[in-house]
Design a protein around this motif. Structure first.
Motif, PDB file in Angstrom:
ATOM      1  N   HIS A  12       0.832  -1.199   0.000  1.00 25.94           N
ATOM      2  CA  HIS A  12       0.000   0.000   0.000  1.00 25.94           C
ATOM      3  C   HIS A  12       0.872   1.257   0.000  1.00 25.94           C
ATOM      4  O   HIS A  12       0.602   2.204  -0.724  1.00 25.94           O
ATOM      5  CB  HIS A  12      -0.939  -0.020   1.205  1.00 25.94           C
ATOM      6  CG  HIS A  12      -1.831   1.168   1.287  1.00 25.94           C
ATOM      7  ND1 HIS A  12      -2.842   1.371   0.388  1.00 25.94           N
ATOM      8  CD2 HIS A  12      -1.853   2.218   2.143  1.00 25.94           C
ATOM      9  CE1 HIS A  12      -3.450   2.509   0.682  1.00 25.94           C
ATOM     10  NE2 HIS A  12      -2.882   3.041   1.755  1.00 25.94           N
ATOM     11  N   TYR A  15       2.441   1.654  -3.496  1.00 25.53           N
ATOM     12  CA  TYR A  15       1.454   2.133  -4.465  1.00 25.53           C
ATOM     13  C   TYR A  15       1.186   3.617  -4.272  1.00 25.53           C
ATOM     14  O   TYR A  15       1.145   4.389  -5.220  1.00 25.53           O
ATOM     15  CB  TYR A  15       0.158   1.328  -4.326  1.00 25.53           C
ATOM     16  CG  TYR A  15      -0.947   1.845  -5.217  1.00 25.53           C
ATOM     17  CD1 TYR A  15      -0.947   1.572  -6.578  1.00 25.53           C
ATOM     18  CD2 TYR A  15      -1.981   2.625  -4.692  1.00 25.53           C
ATOM     19  CE1 TYR A  15      -1.945   2.057  -7.403  1.00 25.53           C
ATOM     20  CE2 TYR A  15      -2.979   3.116  -5.509  1.00 25.53           C
ATOM     21  CZ  TYR A  15      -2.959   2.823  -6.865  1.00 25.53           C
ATOM     22  OH  TYR A  15      -3.942   3.305  -7.681  1.00 25.53           O
ATOM     23  N   THR A  16       1.021   4.042  -3.029  1.00 23.89           N
ATOM     24  CA  THR A  16       0.775   5.451  -2.711  1.00 23.89           C
ATOM     25  C   THR A  16       1.952   6.306  -3.160  1.00 23.89           C
ATOM     26  O   THR A  16       1.772   7.381  -3.744  1.00 23.89           O
ATOM     27  CB  THR A  16       0.533   5.639  -1.200  1.00 23.89           C
ATOM     28  OG1 THR A  16      -0.545   4.797  -0.800  1.00 23.89           O
ATOM     29  CG2 THR A  16       0.204   7.070  -0.872  1.00 23.89           C
ATOM     30  N   THR A  17       3.166   5.840  -2.906  1.00 29.96           N
ATOM     31  CA  THR A  17       4.361   6.564  -3.341  1.00 29.96           C
ATOM     32  C   THR A  17       4.390   6.688  -4.852  1.00 29.96           C
ATOM     33  O   THR A  17       4.707   7.752  -5.403  1.00 29.96           O
ATOM     34  CB  THR A  17       5.635   5.850  -2.842  1.00 29.96           C
ATOM     35  OG1 THR A  17       5.561   5.706  -1.421  1.00 29.96           O
ATOM     36  CG2 THR A  17       6.885   6.620  -3.229  1.00 29.96           C
ATOM     37  N   PHE A  18       4.064   5.606  -5.548  1.00 27.50           N
ATOM     38  CA  PHE A  18       4.031   5.624  -7.008  1.00 27.50           C
ATOM     39  C   PHE A  18       3.013   6.640  -7.520  1.00 27.50           C
ATOM     40  O   PHE A  18       3.300   7.435  -8.416  1.00 27.50           O
ATOM     41  CB  PHE A  18       3.707   4.236  -7.562  1.00 27.50           C
ATOM     42  CG  PHE A  18       3.464   4.226  -9.028  1.00 27.50           C
ATOM     43  CD1 PHE A  18       4.528   4.310  -9.927  1.00 27.50           C
ATOM     44  CD2 PHE A  18       2.171   4.164  -9.543  1.00 27.50           C
ATOM     45  CE1 PHE A  18       4.308   4.315 -11.299  1.00 27.50           C
ATOM     46  CE2 PHE A  18       1.946   4.173 -10.907  1.00 27.50           C
ATOM     47  CZ  PHE A  18       3.015   4.252 -11.786  1.00 27.50           C
ATOM     48  N   VAL A  19       1.825   6.652  -6.981  1.00 29.40           N
ATOM     49  CA  VAL A  19       0.761   7.564  -7.418  1.00 29.40           C
ATOM     50  C   VAL A  19       1.160   9.011  -7.167  1.00 29.40           C
ATOM     51  O   VAL A  19       1.014   9.881  -8.035  1.00 29.40           O
ATOM     52  CB  VAL A  19      -0.584   7.227  -6.727  1.00 29.40           C
ATOM     53  CG1 VAL A  19      -1.613   8.307  -6.977  1.00 29.40           C
ATOM     54  CG2 VAL A  19      -1.100   5.884  -7.205  1.00 29.40           C
ATOM     55  N   VAL A  20       1.697   9.297  -5.989  1.00 28.66           N
ATOM     56  CA  VAL A  20       2.109  10.657  -5.660  1.00 28.66           C
ATOM     57  C   VAL A  20       3.233  11.097  -6.593  1.00 28.66           C
ATOM     58  O   VAL A  20       3.218  12.214  -7.133  1.00 28.66           O
ATOM     59  CB  VAL A  20       2.541  10.759  -4.173  1.00 28.66           C
ATOM     60  CG1 VAL A  20       3.231  12.079  -3.899  1.00 28.66           C
ATOM     61  CG2 VAL A  20       1.342  10.568  -3.267  1.00 28.66           C
ATOM     62  N   THR A  21       4.209  10.242  -6.824  1.00 29.28           N
ATOM     63  CA  THR A  21       5.319  10.563  -7.724  1.00 29.28           C
ATOM     64  C   THR A  21       4.814  10.782  -9.152  1.00 29.28           C
ATOM     65  O   THR A  21       5.239  11.731  -9.834  1.00 29.28           O
ATOM     66  CB  THR A  21       6.375   9.433  -7.704  1.00 29.28           C
ATOM     67  OG1 THR A  21       6.799   9.209  -6.361  1.00 29.28           O
ATOM     68  CG2 THR A  21       7.562   9.774  -8.570  1.00 29.28           C
ATOM     69  N   ALA A  22       3.914   9.943  -9.606  1.00 28.15           N
ATOM     70  CA  ALA A  22       3.359  10.088 -10.959  1.00 28.15           C
ATOM     71  C   ALA A  22       2.610  11.408 -11.101  1.00 28.15           C
ATOM     72  O   ALA A  22       2.739  12.099 -12.122  1.00 28.15           O
ATOM     73  CB  ALA A  22       2.439   8.919 -11.273  1.00 28.15           C
ATOM     74  N   ARG A  23       1.854  11.782 -10.096  1.00 28.55           N
ATOM     75  CA  ARG A  23       1.128  13.060 -10.141  1.00 28.55           C
ATOM     76  C   ARG A  23       2.095  14.242 -10.191  1.00 28.55           C
ATOM     77  O   ARG A  23       1.876  15.208 -10.917  1.00 28.55           O
ATOM     78  CB  ARG A  23       0.206  13.199  -8.938  1.00 28.55           C
ATOM     79  CG  ARG A  23      -1.019  12.335  -9.032  1.00 28.55           C
ATOM     80  CD  ARG A  23      -1.932  12.539  -7.856  1.00 28.55           C
ATOM     81  NE  ARG A  23      -3.106  11.699  -7.982  1.00 28.55           N
ATOM     82  CZ  ARG A  23      -3.992  11.523  -7.034  1.00 28.55           C
ATOM     83  NH1 ARG A  23      -3.853  12.146  -5.871  1.00 28.55           N
ATOM     84  NH2 ARG A  23      -5.031  10.736  -7.225  1.00 28.55           N
TER      85      ARG A  23
END
Length: 143
Positions: A12, A15-23
């Motif tokens: 989790h 995934y959160t790190t990936f989403v924040v980085t992608a944004r």
């Protein structure tokens, strides 16, 4: 032991790190694209403004008059293209359209055949093609 469908806390966080980085990456890319578009449009506007403001007619000792025929169905763009193709003005069509729009002769072109040359300023050209051709000039009579 992990049950099917159970979310691991470590997964989790990843995934959160990936989403924040992608944004963040997408936001930076959009901001860079915006900056490049603003720079491109600013340079284009400056070039066009410079062309409009610094237009100088040719300096020729013996200018050659050219007959230019303007018809009723011609738009301002058509007239500008005709003047450019005839060698009477030496600038882009966009610069001519801006000068015509800002002149006192906006949308006042009259059909007729006019004698113009490349030593005339844009205002002189616009004034000439916005002034009715007298009957004496049309027939060539000096009576």
């Amino acid at each position: 032991m992990k049950m099917p469908g159970e979310i691991n806390k470590r997964d989790h966080i990843g995934y959160t790190t990936f989403v924040v980085t992608a944004r963040i990456v997408i936001g930076v890319l959009i901001a860079m694209l915006f900056i490049f578009v603003v720079i491109f449009l600013s340079r284009k506007a400056f070039s066009l403004g410079y062309e409009v403001a610094s237009y100088e007619p040719e300096v020729i000792e013996e200018p050659e008059d050219k007959a230019v025929a303007i018809t009723v169905d011609m738009s301002v763009r058509d007239v500008g293209n005709l003047l450019i193709e005839s060698g009477i003005i030496d600038e882009s069509i966009e610069a001519f359209l801006i000068q015509e729009r800002l002149s006192d002769y906006h949308d006042q072109f009259l059909p007729g055949v006019y004698m113009l040359n490349s030593t005339m300023s844009i205002d002189d050209i616009l004034e000439t093609i916005s002034t009715p051709v007298s009957e004496e000039e049309e027939t060539g009579n000096d009576n």
